[in-house]
Design a protein around this motif. Structure first.
Motif, PDB file in Angstrom:
ATOM      1  N   THR A 113     -57.876   0.302   8.692  1.00  0.00           N
ATOM      2  CA  THR A 113     -58.430   1.492   8.037  1.00  0.00           C
ATOM      3  C   THR A 113     -58.784   1.176   6.583  1.00  0.00           C
ATOM      4  N   ASP A 114     -58.750  -0.100   6.217  1.00  0.00           N
ATOM      5  CA  ASP A 114     -59.000  -0.507   4.831  1.00  0.00           C
ATOM      6  C   ASP A 114     -60.397  -0.118   4.371  1.00  0.00           C
ATOM      7  N   ASP A 115     -60.505   0.213   3.086  1.00  0.00           N
ATOM      8  CA  ASP A 115     -61.817   0.416   2.490  1.00  0.00           C
ATOM      9  C   ASP A 115     -62.544  -0.926   2.416  1.00  0.00           C
ATOM     10  N   ILE A 116     -63.853  -0.872   2.284  1.00  0.00           N
ATOM     11  CA  ILE A 116     -64.671  -2.081   2.186  1.00  0.00           C
ATOM     12  C   ILE A 116     -65.086  -2.283   0.737  1.00  0.00           C
ATOM     13  N   GLU A 117     -64.900  -3.490   0.252  1.00  0.00           N
ATOM     14  CA  GLU A 117     -65.240  -3.821  -1.129  1.00  0.00           C
ATOM     15  C   GLU A 117     -66.478  -4.706  -1.159  1.00  0.00           C
ATOM     16  N   LEU A 118     -67.381  -4.407  -2.067  1.00  0.00           N
ATOM     17  CA  LEU A 118     -68.572  -5.228  -2.279  1.00  0.00           C
ATOM     18  C   LEU A 118     -68.552  -5.708  -3.723  1.00  0.00           C
ATOM     19  N   ARG A 119     -68.599  -7.032  -3.892  1.00  0.00           N
ATOM     20  CA  ARG A 119     -68.579  -7.624  -5.229  1.00  0.00           C
ATOM     21  C   ARG A 119     -69.823  -8.477  -5.448  1.00  0.00           C
TER      22      ARG A 119
END
Length: 229
Positions: free
Chosen positions: A201-207
């Motif tokens: 259920t983790d959020d998605i990170e964009l770097r």
């Protein structure tokens, strides 16, 4: 939502969307707005600092998923060099481009969009998928594996502080010379599809990452779409 660009099936939920070509669009928190004189809409890039500090997150809203699909469109600014710094970790600037991950401590890799130096570069500055690549960057032995796209925005030596707007990155178009193998006919480009090892259920990170400040290299973006299932 319709998953025609993902696996051809339904059941997808969109968790991230950005289209800077639309009137009134703004960069998400963590990314910096830039305007350039050779493109008619603003782009979202890194601040002046080097590294991967330009980070934005997309909430899963508590949904459980094990599949991720999406697209990113960016542009080469000045002198990007793909996976030249591959020896660094997933938490650092292992790529000049976009890192998409989930979780923390550790981050877990979903997909990477890399900006190569020039289309026919077969050294460590170029795309590892280029025909004849001899840059000693074995992605298959890393956390990246085959889950990446790499493309360059120009076919000659980069010039200082120039945005190469005529050839957007990761759209599967204008892949010339050795770069043609980075855009195979059976590719989903610009879309990626990834099936994860476990449900989350983790959020998605964009770097947005780079080894140098924005003024020396960047891959600012104008389109982001992310879906989970």
């Amino acid at each position: 939502m319709n998953g025609i660009n993902c696996d051809g099936e339904g059941g997808w939920t969109r968790v991230g969307y950005l289209n800077m070509t639309q009137s009134g669009a703004t960069c998400p928190t963590g990314l910096t707005r830039y305007t350039f004189n050779n493109i008619n809409h603003p782009l979202c890039g890194r601040a002046q600092v080097a590294g991967c500090a330009a980070s934005t997150s997309f909430s899963s809203n508590g949904l459980t998923y094990n599949k991720v699909c999406g697209q990113v469109r960016g542009y080469q600014f000045h002198d990007t060099d793909a996976f030249y710094h591959l020896s660094t970790t997933i938490d650092s600037f292992y790529v000049d481009g976009v890192a998409i991950t989930y979780g923390s401590n550790p981050r877990k890799h979903i997909w990477t969009y890399a900006g190569g130096n020039i289309e026919d570069d077969t050294t460590a500055d170029g795309c590892p998928c280029n025909t004849g690549f001899n840059g000693n960057r074995n992605l298959s032995a890393t956390f990246i594996g085959s889950h990446y796209y790499c493309e360059s925005g120009l076919d000659s030596s980069p010039a200082k502080s120039v945005l190469y707007a005529a050839d957007p990155l990761w759209d599967g178009q204008q892949c010339d010379g050795p770069e043609i193998t980075c855009c195979p006919a059976n590719s989903k480009m610009p879309w990626f599809y990834r099936s994860l090892d476990t449900q989350t259920t983790d959020d998605i990170e964009l770097r947005l990452c780079s080894s140098l400040p924005h003024s020396l290299e960047d891959t600012p973006v104008d389109i982001i779409e992310l879906y989970i299932k």
